[in-house]
Design a protein around this motif. Structure first.
Motif, PDB file in Angstrom:
ATOM      1  N   ALA A 103       0.909  -1.267   0.024  1.00  0.00           N
ATOM      2  CA  ALA A 103       0.269  -0.117  -0.015  1.00  0.00           C
ATOM      3  C   ALA A 103       1.028   1.341   0.042  1.00  0.00           C
ATOM      4  CB  ALA A 103      -0.796   0.025   1.129  1.00  0.00           C
ATOM      5  N   VAL A 104       1.856   1.131   0.911  1.00  0.00           N
ATOM      6  CA  VAL A 104       3.015   2.409   0.912  1.00  0.00           C
ATOM      7  C   VAL A 104       3.513   2.416  -0.530  1.00  0.00           C
ATOM      8  CG1 VAL A 104       4.795   3.320   1.869  1.00  0.00           C
ATOM      9  CG2 VAL A 104       3.211   1.819   3.200  1.00  0.00           C
ATOM     10  N   ILE A 105       3.902   1.505  -1.230  1.00  0.00           N
ATOM     11  CA  ILE A 105       4.511   1.904  -2.666  1.00  0.00           C
ATOM     12  C   ILE A 105       3.440   2.335  -3.611  1.00  0.00           C
ATOM     13  CG2 ILE A 105       5.384   0.341  -4.506  1.00  0.00           C
ATOM     14  CD1 ILE A 105       6.549  -1.694  -2.218  1.00  0.00           C
ATOM     15  N   LEU A 106       2.219   1.526  -3.593  1.00  0.00           N
ATOM     16  CA  LEU A 106       1.291   2.308  -4.196  1.00  0.00           C
ATOM     17  C   LEU A 106       0.799   3.548  -4.017  1.00  0.00           C
ATOM     18  CD1 LEU A 106      -1.401  -0.548  -4.236  1.00  0.00           C
ATOM     19  CD2 LEU A 106       0.134  -0.027  -6.087  1.00  0.00           C
ATOM     20  N   GLY A 107       0.894   4.027  -2.387  1.00  0.00           N
ATOM     21  CA  GLY A 107       0.868   5.554  -2.389  1.00  0.00           C
ATOM     22  C   GLY A 107       1.653   6.416  -2.840  1.00  0.00           C
ATOM     23  N   ILE A 108       3.091   5.746  -2.767  1.00  0.00           N
ATOM     24  CA  ILE A 108       4.194   6.717  -3.312  1.00  0.00           C
ATOM     25  C   ILE A 108       3.827   6.913  -4.983  1.00  0.00           C
ATOM     26  CG2 ILE A 108       6.490   7.009  -3.487  1.00  0.00           C
ATOM     27  CD1 ILE A 108       6.904   5.413  -0.644  1.00  0.00           C
ATOM     28  N   TRP A 109       3.616   5.647  -5.456  1.00  0.00           N
ATOM     29  CA  TRP A 109       3.358   5.717  -6.835  1.00  0.00           C
ATOM     30  C   TRP A 109       2.411   6.872  -7.189  1.00  0.00           C
ATOM     31  CZ3 TRP A 109       1.668   0.861  -9.893  1.00  0.00           C
ATOM     32  CH2 TRP A 109       1.461   0.881 -11.295  1.00  0.00           C
ATOM     33  N   MET A 110       1.336   6.675  -6.249  1.00  0.00           N
ATOM     34  CA  MET A 110       0.035   7.553  -6.850  1.00  0.00           C
ATOM     35  C   MET A 110       0.406   9.026  -6.423  1.00  0.00           C
ATOM     36  SD  MET A 110      -3.742   7.318  -5.113  1.00  0.00           S
ATOM     37  CE  MET A 110      -3.506   8.075  -3.348  1.00  0.00           C
ATOM     38  N   MET A 111       1.455   9.208  -5.721  1.00  0.00           N
ATOM     39  CA  MET A 111       1.770  10.942  -5.347  1.00  0.00           C
ATOM     40  C   MET A 111       2.421  11.262  -6.801  1.00  0.00           C
ATOM     41  SD  MET A 111       1.070  11.194  -2.205  1.00  0.00           S
ATOM     42  CE  MET A 111       2.057  12.572  -1.533  1.00  0.00           C
ATOM     43  N   THR A 112       2.753  10.712  -7.591  1.00  0.00           N
ATOM     44  CA  THR A 112       3.372  11.054  -8.995  1.00  0.00           C
ATOM     45  C   THR A 112       2.087  11.875  -9.683  1.00  0.00           C
ATOM     46  OG1 THR A 112       2.631   8.982 -10.082  1.00  0.00           O
ATOM     47  CG2 THR A 112       4.948   9.244  -9.354  1.00  0.00           C
ATOM     48  N   LYS A 113       1.013  11.541  -9.132  1.00  0.00           N
ATOM     49  CA  LYS A 113      -0.337  12.536  -9.587  1.00  0.00           C
ATOM     50  C   LYS A 113       0.066  14.044  -9.300  1.00  0.00           C
ATOM     51  CE  LYS A 113      -4.314  12.174 -11.464  1.00  0.00           C
ATOM     52  NZ  LYS A 113      -4.364  11.935 -12.903  1.00  0.00           N
ATOM     53  N   ALA A 114       0.795  14.444  -8.570  1.00  0.00           N
ATOM     54  CA  ALA A 114       1.001  15.767  -8.135  1.00  0.00           C
ATOM     55  C   ALA A 114       1.836  16.485  -9.476  1.00  0.00           C
ATOM     56  CB  ALA A 114       2.052  15.878  -6.760  1.00  0.00           C
ATOM     57  N   SER A 115       2.663  15.754  -9.976  1.00  0.00           N
ATOM     58  CA  SER A 115       3.097  16.275 -11.216  1.00  0.00           C
ATOM     59  C   SER A 115       2.471  16.110 -12.739  1.00  0.00           C
ATOM     60  CB  SER A 115       4.637  15.711 -11.686  1.00  0.00           C
ATOM     61  OG  SER A 115       4.945  15.614 -12.819  1.00  0.00           O
ATOM     62  N   PRO A 116       1.884  17.129 -13.380  1.00  0.00           N
ATOM     63  CA  PRO A 116       1.155  17.115 -14.275  1.00  0.00           C
ATOM     64  C   PRO A 116       1.881  16.003 -15.524  1.00  0.00           C
ATOM     65  CG  PRO A 116       1.101  19.163 -13.771  1.00  0.00           C
ATOM     66  CD  PRO A 116       2.172  18.660 -12.949  1.00  0.00           C
ATOM     67  N   ARG A 117       3.162  16.109 -15.443  1.00  0.00           N
ATOM     68  CA  ARG A 117       3.816  15.126 -16.725  1.00  0.00           C
ATOM     69  C   ARG A 117       3.850  13.795 -16.067  1.00  0.00           C
ATOM     70  NH1 ARG A 117       9.094  14.420 -16.876  1.00  0.00           N
ATOM     71  NH2 ARG A 117       9.619  15.417 -15.164  1.00  0.00           N
ATOM     72  N   ALA A 158       1.404  12.511 -14.330  1.00  0.00           N
ATOM     73  CA  ALA A 158      -0.058  12.289 -13.639  1.00  0.00           C
ATOM     74  C   ALA A 158      -0.667  10.892 -14.279  1.00  0.00           C
ATOM     75  CB  ALA A 158      -0.811  13.253 -14.140  1.00  0.00           C
ATOM     76  N   ARG A 159      -0.197  10.676 -15.680  1.00  0.00           N
ATOM     77  CA  ARG A 159      -0.991   9.600 -16.078  1.00  0.00           C
ATOM     78  C   ARG A 159      -0.334   8.078 -15.519  1.00  0.00           C
ATOM     79  NH1 ARG A 159      -2.718   8.133 -22.295  1.00  0.00           N
ATOM     80  NH2 ARG A 159      -4.370   7.068 -21.483  1.00  0.00           N
ATOM     81  N   GLY A 160       0.847   8.309 -14.998  1.00  0.00           N
ATOM     82  CA  GLY A 160       1.402   7.067 -14.581  1.00  0.00           C
ATOM     83  C   GLY A 160       0.732   6.515 -13.455  1.00  0.00           C
ATOM     84  N   SER A 161       0.020   7.319 -12.661  1.00  0.00           N
ATOM     85  CA  SER A 161      -0.487   6.821 -11.568  1.00  0.00           C
ATOM     86  C   SER A 161      -2.089   6.293 -11.703  1.00  0.00           C
ATOM     87  CB  SER A 161      -0.872   7.938 -10.494  1.00  0.00           C
ATOM     88  OG  SER A 161      -1.593   8.897 -10.937  1.00  0.00           O
ATOM     89  N   THR A 162      -2.494   6.090 -12.838  1.00  0.00           N
ATOM     90  CA  THR A 162      -3.903   5.644 -13.103  1.00  0.00           C
ATOM     91  C   THR A 162      -4.092   4.384 -12.604  1.00  0.00           C
ATOM     92  OG1 THR A 162      -3.734   7.275 -15.149  1.00  0.00           O
ATOM     93  CG2 THR A 162      -5.667   5.502 -15.289  1.00  0.00           C
ATOM     94  N   PRO A 163      -3.181   3.138 -12.880  1.00  0.00           N
ATOM     95  CA  PRO A 163      -3.509   2.021 -12.202  1.00  0.00           C
ATOM     96  C   PRO A 163      -3.749   2.027 -10.946  1.00  0.00           C
ATOM     97  CG  PRO A 163      -1.530   1.632 -13.677  1.00  0.00           C
ATOM     98  CD  PRO A 163      -1.970   3.342 -13.616  1.00  0.00           C
ATOM     99  N   VAL A 164      -3.134   2.868 -10.060  1.00  0.00           N
ATOM    100  CA  VAL A 164      -3.590   3.056  -8.660  1.00  0.00           C
ATOM    101  C   VAL A 164      -4.936   3.510  -8.408  1.00  0.00           C
ATOM    102  CG1 VAL A 164      -2.848   3.702  -6.320  1.00  0.00           C
ATOM    103  CG2 VAL A 164      -1.203   3.344  -8.079  1.00  0.00           C
TER     104      VAL A 164
END
Lengths: 255, 240, 207, 616
Positions: free
Chosen positions: B89-103, B105-111
């Motif tokens: 969950a922590v890994i997914l959470g950190i992955w989701m934090m990439t949403k903060a960067s518009p560039r 952003a799309r990477g966190s969609t699976p989360v």
């Protein structure tokens, strides 16, 4: 996590869900094959369509508020239909000068609303119009969420507000703000006290289940129409079960 | 009341509370600078406090302290549980934090897809197990002979009320019927006569329900208004 | 790749959803997996909250300078947000300082906002017939008035027993009926909404 | 131009619609079209010389002798007197015709009333058809006539004659010999009747530009009406020319001579098989490009009205592009005033009751409000030192309504020396709980830090969190907000599930939260016989009461709203009224009056509107 309800309820619940799934799939298949359904008129949606057009004409913008319901809870359903409504609004107002603004009171819903806007604009080949700050978290407490959404209604040249999600009595502050800023408010919530307040304060209230029909009325994919047909059938099933069960219990046939 | 006592114990806090109350109530006259300032402070404080509380209870208590304790105590089983229950969950959470960067952003969609899927399942189960089954069961039990009062006088009332609740529940459900009969083009669609009668009754029940709830909400709001007036009066008595 | 990514996302949503759903009905088989996934979702919600706070900050940060007179509100909001997070974070949610901030700034404003609702609701109810003239509106208002009159002794008339009993009956019989119908309807709509997501038809995420 | 072959009689290319016959004749008419009424006779004087010098210098050898002669003779021939004025009249007429394409049939009114034309039409027996024909003919003529406009009066005034029957002068014969194209272009078989029709119609229509009509026109009716239909060419006796026609010969000669005039200004073909010829249809595309009839006709077809419309549209579009200033909201509006009046009517009685500490209204008694007595009895029945779970699931906004009841419950529990475990599912709950506990402890004279309670804080996950709490509270809330592992020590070390608590007190303003507790956690409590008590807001009462009234009851005790709080307070030694209940009563009374007044006004306004509608 052990279920609290007993086994019978679990089996009944599973059967009910499978029935819902089967009917939805069946009617989706039918609607893809062109089988049409006539649905009753809900003025709120009709008026909203008109307001969207007016917003586009007048260079004003739409405001979609998705409430504060957590997606990990029962309230998430209202928030999820709110996201469908957001998608439809973004599409309908895609040629407007000002893109729609979204407010919510929950972190997950805020991110999902950002994603919804982004994917909608991408599908319209207008991704440059996407601005993450148009999907906002306005506050984490219920009143903070409402208070944070009020300035957006007052200041951002809003023509119509669609309040769709889990919103409690604080929704009155939003409808009041929209009334003071002379913008239309169409609202629906899963919260019963919220609905009571909405009926009195909102221009176009959506009662109970009507909120969940928004997708079908705003022209989303055929599955939404299929869902309505499924709901119609299961509603009658519930009516039959309630009446039959009550009669059997009255007669003492069932303990 | 007690919250006022707490505030009155602290003159500065009491005075700030007084000022904020006046600033917010000024919205009754109209949207103004004082109201905007007050709600800006409120949104900041309320959101900040909520964030701290939630992060404290979730990230601190469930993510950081357990791993710290497991490492310090050398609890291998605890570490294993943590690795399966929390670490992903922590890994997914950190992955989701990439949403903060518009560039990115799309990477966190699976989360988000995962969150949406879990949420959808939760709302389905909650609606079926938490609302549909209990409410249907309660409606069926309305006229259960086991729940009938022994006294004949109350029995009649119980029966009539049960029938009314039953009829109200059924007609309210029918009111929401979306499908209508097919009609020729141009003619406004409407329900059949029987459905119309039933749904009209259902609409009436809905109005009564909303009326009762509205009155309840109003009473709660009025209580808050009275509380504020009392608070203002107590501050006036204390400071002026 | 453009086509694969959305499909992959949809698969993630559908599979995770189905596993959680099955966990409710087959706790023996899927219970462990379900509780693990739900645990993840709860922790992820906390991370999402962090993102939400970041979004709140960014929105108001961008407003500063751009929004003219509105900048001051954004500045005040950002300062109060930052100060609260720092102080409550250091002092703990139930620390003396945190409680002082909570009771001094949040409680009065929140109660006052609810107090404003009283005025808003009465005004809205008074205008309702003018705004939406129909028999249903009349029924709604009659119910409101009866329940209000039955909830408290009137200032000059004192308690009207009939109204009190009518209020009790309205709250316990017709209101319960309507509430049940509304709740069941909402639940049906919720199930339909959830199923569309599990079918991969509705994709709130960037599908 | 597509360069595809066309039959000689074609007036425009079948393939690319490029004008064939018109092409060679447009040049002289262009000045007229631009509005300059320069008579063609002057044009050679102005334009021909340079054109000729070019011509002679470049194509001296290429031009055949016969053509040199014809050119010379034609350039010398004087312009007819009638030409100037008639060209003006006709250009006016044509402008009028073209600029009013829709009013053509209306334009027939005066034409038909006109004696001579009326008689002509009457004798022809085609009043209506001819009128329609005229209309259509005008449209066609708009373009066709313009080039040859300078010569339309003469053939129009004389009875039309089949071209092949006309006695041509010698020069025409020469011309025919020299260039077949000229002849075909100049007099196609179908043209004369049309022209005749056009002119007779226009003369009838144009008042000011009307040509002097000699008396004879009225006599030869049969000849006059022939133009309207092709088959009427038959009755025209070829050689049956009246004597007076001889007199007209010179002017009649002019008609075919016009093309020759064109030659002076017409371009000389510089490429292709017709190289060197003047005024012939060039195979060179630029020849077509230089003469675009559409442009020409569009110019002509724009009426003043259309001009006005175009300008209006341009204005509209220009306004659309300008950013409109959004209307500013009025600060003082009737709504704001009404809102203010409503607020005053509502708040003033409340202020009066609070400021005066009025105590006229009797406090609500515990036995009147269902659930209050059961609640206080359930707490009283708890064993001393019992572990009680308190769920502070309400928002700070409702503390004004609910804190009285909550503080009463806490003080009652403190008297029972109960250990309180505080949890919440809302963001404000933890702070509210802590504040109330501190306040209650100080009120009860219990020093802070006494282990009377533990605050476990926020339960994440909403309903799921509640389910987790119901079955395994240690997993959901492992530590207190102070960071202590409270489950390891007494009294919570004996607690493995929520049912192990002696009682659960739920404090909430939200009916959904109450339902979640009752439906998700309630069954476990019922199995263990643990009472579930509820302190709720007035807004949640209607939805929660059925659970209390249910058989068997799913909620064992209930304290609803401010009234419940006041009643509950009396069960534990009474609570200070201080005008709160009077303010509540006054507020409710005032608001009911406001709502009734508004409703009555609404009904009256509606009735008045309905009445006005009926009358109108």
């Amino acid at each position: 996590m052990e279920p609290v309800l007993n086994l019978n309820n679990d089996i009944l619940g599973l059967v009910f869900i499978l029935l819902c799934l089967g009917l939805t799939l069946f009617f989706t298949y039918l609607s893809r094959r062109g089988s049409a359904i006539h649905i009753r008129d809900i003025p709120a949606f009709r008026h909203f369509h008109r307001e969207v057009d007016l917003a586009v004409e007048a260079g004003k913008r739409l405001h979609v508020s998705l409430g504060r319901g957590s997606i990990n809870d029962l309230q998430g359903g209202a928030a999820l239909i709110g996201l469908t409504i957001l998608d439809r609004c973004a599409r309908e107002a895609s040629n407007s000068d000002r893109p729609p603004v979204t407010t919510s009171g929950n972190g997950v819903i805020t991110i999902l609303s950002q994603d919804t806007l982004q994917s909608t604009y991408r599908s319209l080949a207008a991704e440059e119009r996407y601005d993450p700050t148009n999907a906002r978290l306005t506050g984490l407490a219920p009143m903070a969420y409402a208070a944070g959404a009020m300035p957006a209604i007052h200041d951002e040249h809003i023509n119509a507000n669609f309040l769709a999600g889990h919103i409690g009595t604080e929704v009155a502050l939003l409808s009041e703000a929209s009334e003071r800023s002379r913008s239309l408010s169409v609202a629906g919530t899963d919260d019963l006290t919220g609905q009571a307040v909405l009926y009195a304060t909102c221009d176009e209230p959506l009662l109970g289940e009507e909120l969940y029909a928004a997708g079908a009325y705003l022209g989303a994919n055929p599955a939404h129409i299929a869902s309505l047909r499924m709901q119609d059938i299961l509603r009658w099933a519930l009516v039959a079960v309630i009446v039959l069960g009550a009669v059997l219990k009255l007669l003492g046939i069932v303990p | 009341m007690l919250e006022q006592i707490t505030q009155l114990a602290d003159p500065i806090g009491a005075f700030i509370g007084f000022a904020l109350t006046i600033m917010v109530l000024s919205y009754i006259i109209g949207d103004n600078v004082l109201f905007r300032l007050a709600i800006s402070i409120f949104i900041g404080v309320a959101s900040g406090y909520a964030a701290v509380l939630i992060l404290y209870n979730v990230l601190w208590h469930q993510v950081i302290i357990p791993v710290f304790q497991a490492v310090t105590t050398g609890d291998t089983e605890g570490l294993l549980t943590y690795a399966t229950q929390v670490a992903p969950a922590v890994i997914l959470g950190i992955w989701m934090m990439t949403k903060a960067s518009p560039r990115l952003a799309r990477g966190s969609t699976p989360v988000l897809a995962f969150l949406t899927g879990v949420g959808a399942a939760t709302v389905i189960a909650g609606a079926v197990r938490g609302t549909i089954l209990p409410q249907v069961g309660a409606s069926m039990n309305l006229l259960s002979t086991q729940a009938a009062p022994p006294e004949t006088g109350r029995l009649v009332g119980w029966f009539i009320n049960g029938i009314i609740i039953l009829a109200g529940t059924v007609t309210t459900l029918i009111y929401f019927q979306f499908g209508v009969r097919r009609q020729e083009e141009g003619v406004p669609v409407h329900r059949s006569a029987i459905l119309d009668y039933l749904s009209t009754a259902g609409h009436g029940f809905i109005m009564v329900t909303l009326g009762v709830l509205f009155a309840g909400v109003y009473v709660a709001a009025l209580s808050a208004l009275i509380d504020r007036v009392r608070f203002i009066w107590e501050i006036i008595l204390r400071f002026f | 790749m453009k086509k694969i990514l959305p499909v992959a996302n949809a698969i993630v949503a559908v599979v995770s959803g189905l596993l959680v759903l099955l966990g409710y009905f087959f706790p023996g088989v899927f219970g462990g997996l379900q509780s693990m996934l739900i645990g993840w979702a709860i922790i992820l919600a906390a991370f999402a909250l962090l993102l939400g706070i970041f979004n709140l900050g960014m929105v108001h940060w961008k407003k500063i300078g751009k929004d003219g007179s509105g900048s001051i509100y954004s500045i005040v909001l950002l300062i109060s947000l930052a100060v609260t997070i720092v102080l409550a974070g250091l002092n703990g949610p139930t620390g003396t300082l945190s409680l002082w901030i909570f009771n001094t700034f949040q409680v009065p404003v929140e109660i006052s906002l609810l107090a404003i609702l009283a005025v808003v609701l009465v005004y809205a109810a008074a205008r309702l017939v003018l705004r939406r003239p129909s028999w249903y509106t009349i029924l709604f208002l009659v119910t409101v008035v009866v329940v209000l009159l039955g909830s408290v002794p009137l200032f000059f008339l004192g308690e009207v027993a009939v109204l009190t009993s009518v209020r009790g009956w309205l709250a316990q019989v017709p209101a319960v009926a309507g509430a049940r119908g509304l709740l069941l309807g909402v639940a049906l709509g919720t199930v339909a909404t959830g199923l569309r997501i599990l079918m991969g038809v509705d994709r709130a995420y960037d599908g | 131009m597509c360069r595809k072959p066309n039959t000689p009689v074609q007036e425009e290319c079948l393939y690319c619609q490029a004008p064939l016959k018109g092409a060679g004749f447009i040049a002289p008419a262009e000045p007229a079209a631009e509005g300059s009424q320069v008579p063609p006779s002057e044009e050679p004087g102005e334009e021909a010389p340079p054109a000729q010098s070019d011509l002679f210098s470049s194509l001296e050898d290429a031009v055949p002798d016969w053509l040199k002669e014809t050119e010379a003779s034609f350039l010398e021939s004087p312009a007819p007197e009638a030409e100037g004025p008639t060209s003006e009249q006709l250009s006016d007429q044509i402008d009028a015709l073209i600029n009013q394409p829709l009013t053509s049939s209306e334009g027939q009114g005066p034409a038909i009333d006109d004696d001579w034309l009326a008689s002509l039409l009457a004798e022809a027996g085609l009043n209506e058809p001819s009128i329609e024909d005229l209309g259509t003919a005008q449209d066609q003529g708009g373009i066709e006539l313009e080039p040859t406009g300078t010569s339309q009066d003469e053939p129009g005034e004389e009875p039309p004659i089949a071209p092949e029957q006309v006695q041509k002068p010698d020069w025409v014969s020469h011309l025919e010999a020299g260039s077949t194209i000229k002849l075909e272009g100049g007099m196609p078989p179908g043209e004369p009747p049309d022209r005749g029709l056009q002119v007779s119609e226009t003369t009838g229509q144009e008042g000011p530009g009307e040509v002097e009509i000699p008396d004879w026109v009225g006599k030869p009716g049969p000849e006059a009406d022939t133009p309207s239909a092709p088959e009427t060419e038959k009755p025209l006796a070829p050689a049956d020319l009246p004597g007076w026609l001889e007199a007209l010969k010179p002017s009649e000669d002019l008609s075919p001579s016009e093309p020759v005039e064109d030659l002076t200004t017409a371009e000389v073909v510089k490429a292709g098989p017709l190289m060197g010829l003047r005024g012939v249809l060039s195979a060179h595309p630029s020849a077509i490009r230089a003469r675009k009839p559409p442009t020409y006709s569009i110019k002509l077809r724009v009426t003043d009205e259309q001009h006005a419309r175009v300008e209006m549209m341009e204005e509209l579009l220009a306004n659309e592009q300008k950013p409109k200033p959004l209307p500013s909201k009025p600060i003082i509006s009737s709504r704001n005033i009404t809102r203010l009046v409503v607020a005053l009517v509502l708040i003033l009685p409340v202020i009066w009751a609070i400021f005066t500490g009025s105590q006229r209204v009797p406090l609500p008694q515990p036995n009147i409000i269902p659930g209050v007595v059961n609640c206080t009895q359930s707490v009283q029945r708890l064993p001393v030192g019992a572990s009680v779970l308190l769920a502070f699931d309400y928002e700070a906004g409702f503390s004004g309504e609910m804190n009285l009841a909550v503080s009463t419950a806490i003080s009652q529990l403190l008297m029972k020396n109960a250990f309180m475990t505080l949890v919440t599912t809302t963001s404000s709950g933890a702070a509210l709980a802590e504040s109330l506990m501190n306040a209650s402890l100080s009120t009860a004279g219990i020093p802070e830090g006494t282990s009377a309670y533990t605050n476990l804080g926020y339960i994440p996950g909403g309903t799921l969190g509640l389910l987790g709490l119901a079955t395994s509270p240690r997993a959901v809330l492992p530590y207190s907000l102070d960071g202590d592992n409270v489950w390891a020590a007494a009294p919570l070390n004996t607690i493995s599930g929520v049912a192990d608590f002696s009682a659960v007190l739920l404090i909430t303003h939200d009916p959904d939260i109450a339902r979640s507790w009752i439906e998700q956690v309630g069954p476990l409590l019922q199995e263990a016989g643990t009472p579930l008590l509820l302190i709720t807001s007035a807004q949640a009462e209607p939805l929660v009461r059925p659970y209390y009234e249910a058989v068997p009851a799913q909620v064992q005790g209930m304290v609803p709203g401010l009234a419940g709080g006041l009643a509950y307070g009396q069960t534990t030694g009474g609570s200070p009224q201080n005008g709160t209940w009077d303010a509540f009563s006054a507020g409710v009374t005032a608001s009911v009056l406001v709502i009734l007044a508004g409703a009555i006004t609404g009904v009256v306004v509606k009735m008045i509107k309905a009445k006005n509608k009926k009358e109108s």
